[in-house]
Design an enzyme around this catalytic site. Structure first.
Site, PDB file in Angstrom:
ATOM      1  N   GLU A   1      41.474  87.734  21.249  1.00 49.03           N
ATOM      2  CA  GLU A   1      40.294  88.570  21.515  1.00 49.03           C
ATOM      3  C   GLU A   1      39.154  87.747  22.100  1.00 49.03           C
ATOM      4  O   GLU A   1      38.424  88.213  22.978  1.00 49.03           O
ATOM      5  CB  GLU A   1      39.832  89.246  20.218  1.00 49.03           C
ATOM      6  CG  GLU A   1      38.686  90.241  20.403  1.00 49.03           C
ATOM      7  CD  GLU A   1      37.303  89.636  20.336  1.00 49.03           C
ATOM      8  OE1 GLU A   1      36.339  90.318  20.733  1.00 49.03           O
ATOM      9  OE2 GLU A   1      37.166  88.471  19.895  1.00 49.03           O
ATOM     10  N   GLU A   2      38.999  86.516  21.630  1.00 51.56           N
ATOM     11  CA  GLU A   2      37.814  85.744  21.967  1.00 51.56           C
ATOM     12  C   GLU A   2      37.714  85.371  23.447  1.00 51.56           C
ATOM     13  O   GLU A   2      36.630  85.400  24.013  1.00 51.56           O
ATOM     14  CB  GLU A   2      37.752  84.460  21.120  1.00 51.56           C
ATOM     15  CG  GLU A   2      37.507  84.697  19.641  1.00 51.56           C
ATOM     16  CD  GLU A   2      36.127  85.250  19.332  1.00 51.56           C
ATOM     17  OE1 GLU A   2      35.356  85.533  20.273  1.00 51.56           O
ATOM     18  OE2 GLU A   2      35.814  85.421  18.149  1.00 51.56           O
TER      19      GLU A   2
ATOM     20  N   ASP B   1      35.708  93.741  13.040  1.00 56.58           N
ATOM     21  CA  ASP B   1      35.387  92.540  13.816  1.00 56.58           C
ATOM     22  C   ASP B   1      33.881  92.341  13.899  1.00 56.58           C
ATOM     23  O   ASP B   1      33.339  92.009  14.947  1.00 56.58           O
ATOM     24  CB  ASP B   1      35.992  92.630  15.224  1.00 56.58           C
ATOM     25  CG  ASP B   1      35.822  91.335  16.022  1.00 56.58           C
ATOM     26  OD1 ASP B   1      35.574  90.284  15.392  1.00 56.58           O
ATOM     27  OD2 ASP B   1      35.919  91.382  17.261  1.00 56.58           O
TER      28      ASP B   1
END
Length: 463
Positions: free
Chosen positions: A331-332, A359
């Site tokens: 995701e990052e 998140d």
């Protein structure tokens, strides 16, 4: 006219009353069990302790990310789920290398060391580092107005702070994050040799906050190094520039962009007893930045999501729909895991009706943000009385989560857990994101809140 409206008012009242829950007593008892079990016999904190302290930061493509995949897969298998598997996904690999170094050099030659962190996806500086004059800007429009004549050969310093007037700090983050993500792309167009970006945090300290950046359509030959400077460092640099516009900034970073590597989303499911081919998802992202151990972002979301299925198994709850936990990779700095999952369910024509993501840290839960139609928003809001004993009060329309959003358009309801946000960006993407910042009880309350919404969605379905 009042007489004609009376039946309508009665109908609306009765509908609203019934919509609160088809069986409020049963639902209230179930929520109580979920919260009690999470608070007295939870596993999320124990799992997170291992992820954070035994494995550590889990940047995509790293050995630590690989360990995290194996660990969470093993833990899901221990829960006795109906199925656990790994979903292959190619992810970017970027390494930081040796710790970055930077200083401000005045016209007198005096040097003041400051704290920086390379942005994820940046190229390194030359081997001996990079030194140049600095030009401070606060927006891309200001950058463009200065033009190539004033920018070429200099380091651009983006110094737009997060807006303190926003109570929801996520809005403040969104209002300042463009300079981190696209700053190098814009500055390179005008001949800048490097970019320094103010850390995205309200807190004044010496810890720089990293994050993803992109060169966009910039030719590779025109890439320039980019780093975040701590908020204290940004204030100092800005003040010194007012006194000495010709000062220079030096920084050295040793990061490297590698070829993509194979990694995995980790998935486990409990088969639905009534609608086995209709799916509900709960998840968080398994990867994290490397300068902390990723406890809040997003180890908390990962272990809370795992806990949802564990609570159902512990309480012998048989869901109507098939419920999956998905631990997304990357995701990052790429969102490859979220996109891969969305692509695969679309290609398999799997019907997904609900997805819930955590998140936003493991702080005290406040409620949910919802991406869906009016009917589903109304239904979820009608459950508010069931959540009132747990101080959950937010049922707002808004952004759900990065990893589940690629499913938008092929799913009925997307939801994001909304914890209290005031402390989140003090630690986000920095060396401060460590396990000691986790409060066990807050983490467990978040897991129980997620499990409660999942239970209600499973019981009554999407509209």
């Amino acid at each position: 006219m009042k007489i004609k409206l009376f039946p309508t008012i009665i109908f609306t009242f009765l509908f609203s009353f019934l919509a609160i829950s088809q069986n409020p007593t049963k639902d209230s008892i179930m929520l109580k069990k979920l919260y009690n079990t999470a608070l007295t016999d939870g596993k999320a904190y124990e799992w997170l302790d291992y992820l954070s302290n035994e494995i550590g930061g889990r940047l995509s493509g790293s050995v630590e990310a690989e360990y995290a995949v194996k660990y969470t897969e093993a833990q899901l298998n221990e829960l006795g789920l109906d199925k656990v598997w790994l979903q292959p996904v190619m992810v970017p690999k970027w390494t930081r290398g040796f710790k970055e170094y930077a200083y401000i050099e005045g016209s007198s030659g005096i040097k003041t060391v400051t704290h920086i962190s390379a942005l994820g996806g940046s190229i390194p500086t030359p081997n001996l580092g990079l030194k140049a004059e600095v030009i401070e800007v606060h927006s891309f429009d200001e950058l463009a107005a200065l033009g190539k004549e004033k920018i070429e050969g200099k380091i651009v310093f983006f110094n737009r702070p997060m807006n303190p007037e926003f109570i929801h700090t996520g809005y403040a983050y969104g209002g300042a994050s463009d300079q981190r993500f696209s700053g190098a792309e814009h500055a390179a167009k005008f001949g800048a040799v490097g970019v320094i970006v103010r850390s995205l945090s309200h807190k004044m300290d010496d810890a720089p906050h990293t994050g993803a950046m992109s060169y966009g359509s910039t030719p590779e030959s025109k890439y320039i190094p980019a780093a975040a400077i701590s908020t204290n460092g940004a204030e100092l640099l800005s003040s010194l520039l007012k006194l000495d516009p010709n000062l220079k900034f030096y920084f050295k970073q040793n990061c490297k962009i590698w070829d993509d590597v194979l990694s995995y989303n980790v998935i486990g499911e409990i088969k639905g007893s009534v609608y086995p081919d209709r799916y509900m998802v709960v998840g968080g992202h398994l990867d994290s930045w490397d300068n902390g151990d990723g406890s809040h972002d997003d180890g908390a979301g990962v272990t809370q999501s795992m806990e949802v299925l564990r609570l159902f198994k512990k309480l012998n709850y048989k869901p109507k729909h098939t419920i999956r936990v998905v631990l997304f990779m990357n995701e990052e700095n790429g969102l490859r895991g979220g996109r891969k999952y969305a692509e695969e369910i679309k290609s398999k024509n799997e019907k997904h009706v609900f997805a819930l993501e955590s998140d936003s840290g493991g702080f005290t839960p406040r409620g949910f943000s919802l991406e869906t139609d009016a009917a589903n928003v109304a239904q979820i809001r009608s459950w508010a009385p069931l959540f009132e004993p747990y101080f959950i009060h937010l049922f707002t329309e808004g952004y759900s989560g990065a990893d589940i959003r690629p499913m938008k358009g092929n799913i009925d309801v997307l939801a994001g857990l909304q914890p209290d946000s005031q402390r989140y960006f003090d630690i986000h993407h920095s060396e401060n994101d460590t396990f000691d910042k986790i409060n066990k009880r807050e983490l467990e309350l978040g897991a129980a809140t997620m499990a409660s919404l999942m239970y209600l969605m499973d019981t009554y379905g999407a509209k």
